[in-house]
Write an enzyme that holds these catalytic residues in place. Structure first.
Site, PDB file in Angstrom:
ATOM      1  N   SER A   1       0.715  -1.361  -0.284  1.00 40.39           N
ATOM      2  CA  SER A   1      -0.034   0.001  -0.306  1.00 40.39           C
ATOM      3  C   SER A   1       1.182   1.191  -0.048  1.00 40.39           C
ATOM      4  O   SER A   1       2.030   1.151   0.429  1.00 40.39           O
ATOM      5  CB  SER A   1      -1.047   0.190   1.056  1.00 40.39           C
ATOM      6  OG  SER A   1       0.425   0.290   2.504  1.00 40.39           O
ATOM      7  N   GLU A   2      -0.170   2.477  -0.148  1.00 44.20           N
ATOM      8  CA  GLU A   2       0.766   3.970  -0.121  1.00 44.20           C
ATOM      9  C   GLU A   2       1.440   3.584   1.636  1.00 44.20           C
ATOM     10  O   GLU A   2       2.584   4.550   1.998  1.00 44.20           O
ATOM     11  CB  GLU A   2      -0.242   4.433  -0.326  1.00 44.20           C
ATOM     12  CG  GLU A   2      -0.970   4.863   0.951  1.00 44.20           C
ATOM     13  CD  GLU A   2      -2.153   5.979  -0.386  1.00 44.20           C
ATOM     14  OE1 GLU A   2      -3.079   6.417   0.981  1.00 44.20           O
ATOM     15  OE2 GLU A   2      -2.477   6.556  -1.060  1.00 44.20           O
ATOM     16  N   SER A  53       3.535   1.577   2.697  1.00 43.28           N
ATOM     17  CA  SER A  53       4.453   0.578   2.339  1.00 43.28           C
ATOM     18  C   SER A  53       5.423   1.714   1.698  1.00 43.28           C
ATOM     19  O   SER A  53       6.640   1.470   1.669  1.00 43.28           O
ATOM     20  CB  SER A  53       4.407  -0.683   2.116  1.00 43.28           C
ATOM     21  OG  SER A  53       3.557  -1.523   3.019  1.00 43.28           O
ATOM     22  N   HIS A  70      -5.297 -26.164   5.860  1.00 41.54           N
ATOM     23  CA  HIS A  70      -6.947 -26.694   6.626  1.00 41.54           C
ATOM     24  C   HIS A  70      -7.276 -28.159   6.222  1.00 41.54           C
ATOM     25  O   HIS A  70      -7.311 -28.312   5.141  1.00 41.54           O
ATOM     26  CB  HIS A  70      -7.464 -26.203   5.609  1.00 41.54           C
ATOM     27  CG  HIS A  70      -7.676 -24.781   5.402  1.00 41.54           C
ATOM     28  ND1 HIS A  70      -6.795 -23.030   6.301  1.00 41.54           N
ATOM     29  CD2 HIS A  70      -7.609 -23.169   3.891  1.00 41.54           C
ATOM     30  CE1 HIS A  70      -6.939 -22.446   5.827  1.00 41.54           C
ATOM     31  NE2 HIS A  70      -7.913 -22.024   4.445  1.00 41.54           N
ATOM     32  N   CYS A 106      -8.666 -20.791  -1.033  1.00 39.71           N
ATOM     33  CA  CYS A 106      -7.389 -21.659  -0.634  1.00 39.71           C
ATOM     34  C   CYS A 106      -8.148 -23.253  -0.154  1.00 39.71           C
ATOM     35  O   CYS A 106      -7.668 -24.275  -0.555  1.00 39.71           O
ATOM     36  CB  CYS A 106      -6.892 -21.259   0.457  1.00 39.71           C
ATOM     37  SG  CYS A 106      -7.645 -20.295   1.706  1.00 39.71           S
TER      38      CYS A 106
HETATM   39  P1  NAP Z   1      -2.395  -9.457   5.075  1.00 39.01           P
HETATM   40  O1  NAP Z   1      -1.587  -9.687   5.235  1.00 39.01           O
HETATM   41  O2  NAP Z   1      -3.757  -8.429   5.436  1.00 39.01           O
HETATM   42  O3  NAP Z   1      -1.286  -8.458   3.980  1.00 39.01           O
HETATM   43  C1  NAP Z   1      -2.659  -7.491   2.475  1.00 39.01           C
HETATM   44  C2  NAP Z   1      -1.379  -6.927   1.875  1.00 39.01           C
HETATM   45  O4  NAP Z   1      -2.415  -5.941   1.203  1.00 39.01           O
HETATM   46  C3  NAP Z   1      -0.804  -6.332   2.958  1.00 39.01           C
HETATM   47  O5  NAP Z   1       0.564  -6.086   1.784  1.00 39.01           O
HETATM   48  C4  NAP Z   1      -0.981  -4.637   2.492  1.00 39.01           C
HETATM   49  O6  NAP Z   1       0.186  -3.715   2.561  1.00 39.01           O
HETATM   50  C5  NAP Z   1      -1.626  -4.563   1.207  1.00 39.01           C
HETATM   51  N1  NAP Z   1      -2.826  -3.494   0.917  1.00 39.01           N
HETATM   52  C6  NAP Z   1      -3.680  -3.090   2.092  1.00 39.01           C
HETATM   53  N2  NAP Z   1      -4.128  -2.023   1.173  1.00 39.01           N
HETATM   54  C7  NAP Z   1      -3.564  -1.775   0.336  1.00 39.01           C
HETATM   55  C8  NAP Z   1      -4.330  -0.774  -1.059  1.00 39.01           C
HETATM   56  N3  NAP Z   1      -5.139   0.250  -0.598  1.00 39.01           N
HETATM   57  N4  NAP Z   1      -3.481  -0.984  -1.983  1.00 39.01           N
HETATM   58  C9  NAP Z   1      -2.288  -2.041  -2.126  1.00 39.01           C
HETATM   59  N5  NAP Z   1      -1.755  -2.549  -1.017  1.00 39.01           N
HETATM   60  C10 NAP Z   1      -2.854  -3.043   0.217  1.00 39.01           C
HETATM   61  O7  NAP Z   1      -3.380 -10.824   3.388  1.00 39.01           O
HETATM   62  P2  NAP Z   1      -3.033 -12.072   2.980  1.00 39.01           P
HETATM   63  O8  NAP Z   1      -3.919 -13.099   4.385  1.00 39.01           O
HETATM   64  O9  NAP Z   1      -1.480 -11.979   2.656  1.00 39.01           O
HETATM   65  O10 NAP Z   1      -3.803 -12.331   2.108  1.00 39.01           O
HETATM   66  C11 NAP Z   1      -3.632 -11.603   0.953  1.00 39.01           C
HETATM   67  C12 NAP Z   1      -4.256 -11.804  -0.614  1.00 39.01           C
HETATM   68  O11 NAP Z   1      -4.611 -13.374  -0.892  1.00 39.01           O
HETATM   69  C13 NAP Z   1      -5.881 -11.691  -0.197  1.00 39.01           C
HETATM   70  O12 NAP Z   1      -7.053 -10.791  -1.533  1.00 39.01           O
HETATM   71  C14 NAP Z   1      -6.585 -12.889   0.324  1.00 39.01           C
HETATM   72  O13 NAP Z   1      -7.972 -13.194   0.173  1.00 39.01           O
HETATM   73  C15 NAP Z   1      -5.685 -14.525  -0.821  1.00 39.01           C
HETATM   74  N6  NAP Z   1      -5.565 -15.107   0.229  1.00 39.01           N
HETATM   75  C16 NAP Z   1      -5.188 -15.380   1.473  1.00 39.01           C
HETATM   76  C17 NAP Z   1      -5.258 -16.732   1.148  1.00 39.01           C
HETATM   77  C18 NAP Z   1      -3.698 -16.599   2.962  1.00 39.01           C
HETATM   78  O14 NAP Z   1      -4.546 -18.286   3.758  1.00 39.01           O
HETATM   79  N7  NAP Z   1      -3.908 -16.204   3.671  1.00 39.01           N
HETATM   80  C19 NAP Z   1      -5.051 -17.597   0.875  1.00 39.01           C
HETATM   81  C20 NAP Z   1      -5.556 -17.699  -0.670  1.00 39.01           C
HETATM   82  C21 NAP Z   1      -6.176 -16.367  -0.852  1.00 39.01           C
HETATM   83  P3  NAP Z   1       0.600  -2.637   3.684  1.00 39.01           P
HETATM   84  O15 NAP Z   1       1.329  -3.445   4.430  1.00 39.01           O
HETATM   85  O16 NAP Z   1       1.264  -1.254   2.652  1.00 39.01           O
HETATM   86  O17 NAP Z   1      -0.526  -2.511   4.123  1.00 39.01           O
END
Ligand code: NAP
Length: 351
Positions: free
Chosen positions: A38-39, A41, A243, A150
């Site tokens: 995001s912005e 970072s 899972h 997932c």
């Molecule tokens: P997370 O830990 O919350 O990470 C979210 C990421 O998105 C961070 O790098 C954050 O950056 C960035 N972000 C947030 N708001 C943003 C914005 N407005 N513009 C640009 N970047 C932004 O989430 P996660 O678990 O890694 O999941 C990421 C994606 O993968 C999601 O869509 C989720 O549904 C999918 N997913 C997750 C899993 C899982 O098991 N966790 C499995 C399959 C799919 P900052 O640090 O700068 O805020």
């Protein structure tokens, strides 16, 4: 020596993004060009923007890399891995595709778009052909390929060989899902420790919608949904990664347990035949011990890229039941996406 393809990781600071960085730091085909999130970072060194939470080399050795602004103007590479939340992905992923990048996304934004492949390479490699339809439809030179939710990814890894051999008619799946699936910081410890939560927003619908798409038939222009009924019940449990799923399936012809076991055991789909770098040699481990698979013993096998099936037995209602286990942030997210890109490369879709 071949030249590696430059890549961008969007969402590089998150739970999935960090796993992308760790996997891509020493990948034979790809090299990290840009890290973005995001912005909040942008402009920071990766080590300052990201609270690294994985073992292995911290920050994948990229701690001093300055994070780019996460737009095509500043972070365009030929290949983009997206670990963005769904909301920013809705705008940013098409912008990168329009600018010419092949985007491999984990977000839910475009999974059910008819012209977007919802890809698990072992299950539906042919669906990559949708990229031609997508490019024609949008006039893009790049494209978007998504991996599934997932829980659905783990489920289709077991259903695909059964669907191919017998035909799946109905599925009832109850999940016990790890807390890492909710991103960081995820579910509050006071809510999840010593507890089971019978609700994960939108999760049941995603499994029910995405499974027939992944198991569907690609005609050359559209994916026809597989004609099956899927019912999902999704629970959050106090497990960090992995899972577990309790599955009952109705198969055409009600085959014997031995016939089912043989099909699962012998399954060697395209990524294994092609020897793709992130493909486990054996995609499905068929367990015979009565108390396996277990998260603590099995989920990290093959770097979390194989799926585990066990306790195959008759179901008095649907015919067959079994236990399933898969790694939600590796097979179900970062590792799965990288395997998607390796398949796209092998099929000539990457520049
Ligand atoms: P997370 O830990 O919350 O990470 C979210 C990421 O998105 C961070 O790098 C954050 O950056 C960035 N972000 C947030 N708001 C943003 C914005 N407005 N513009 C640009 N970047 C932004 O989430 P996660 O678990 O890694 O999941 C990421 C994606 O993968 C999601 O869509 C989720 O549904 C999918 N997913 C997750 C899993 C899982 O098991 N966790 C499995 C399959 C799919 P900052 O640090 O700068 O805020």
């Amino acid at each position: 020596m071949t030249t590696k393809i430059p890549i961008t990781v969007l969402g590089a600071t998150g739970v999935v993004g960090q796993r992308f960085v760790r996997r891509l730091a020493n990948h034979p085909l790809f090299r990290v060009e840009h890290l973005a999130a995001s912005e909040r970072s942008a402009g920071k060194r990766y080590r300052d923007a990201c609270a690294w939470r994985l073992d292995g080399e911290p920050y994948g050795g990229l701690g001093d890399q300055v994070m780019a602004e996460g737009t095509p103007e500043f972070a365009l590479s030929p290949v983009v891995f997206s670990a963005l939340d769904t909301e920013p992905a809705t705008e940013l992923e098409p912008a990168f595709a329009r600018a010419g990048a092949m985007v491999f996304s984990n977000a839910g934004a475009f999974r059910m778009s008819p012209e977007v492949p919802l890809l698990v390479p072992e299950v539906n490699a042919s669906h990559l052909g949708l990229l031609e339809v997508q490019r024609h439809h949008h006039g893009w030179t790049g494209g978007i390929v998504t991996n599934a939710n997932c829980t659905a990814t783990v489920l289709v890894m077991a259903l695909a060989p059964l669907h191919e051999a017998f035909g799946v008619e109905a599925v009832l799946m109850t999940s016990m899902q790890a807390i890492s699936g909710a991103g960081y910081p995820g579910v509050a410890s006071l809510d999840i420790l010593g507890n089971v939560i019978p609700f994960i927003r939108n999760e049941e619908l995603k499994v029910e919608e995405e499974t027939p798409k992944m198991l569907g038939h690609f005609t050359g222009s559209v994916v026809e949904l597989a004609p099956m009924t899927v019912s999902a019940l999704c629970y959050r449990v106090p497990v960090i990664e992995g899972h577990t799923e309790a599955v009952s399936v109705k198969l055409k012809g009600n085959p014997s347990i031995d016939a089912v076991r043989k099909v699962l055991f012998n399954w060697r789909p395209e990524p294994q035949r092609l020897g793709l770098f992130s493909a486990p040699a054996v995609p499905l481990h068929v367990h015979t011990l009565e108390d396996r698979p277990q998260v603590r013993r099995d989920v990290e096998v093959d770097g979390g890229m194989s799926v585990h099936v066990g306790r195959l037995r008759p179901c008095p209602i649907l015919g067959l039941k079994f236990a399933l286990l898969g790694h939600n942030t590796e097979r179900g997210a970062a590792g799965g996406s990288i395997l998607n890109a390796e398949l796209a490369h092998a099929k000539g879709y990457l520049r």
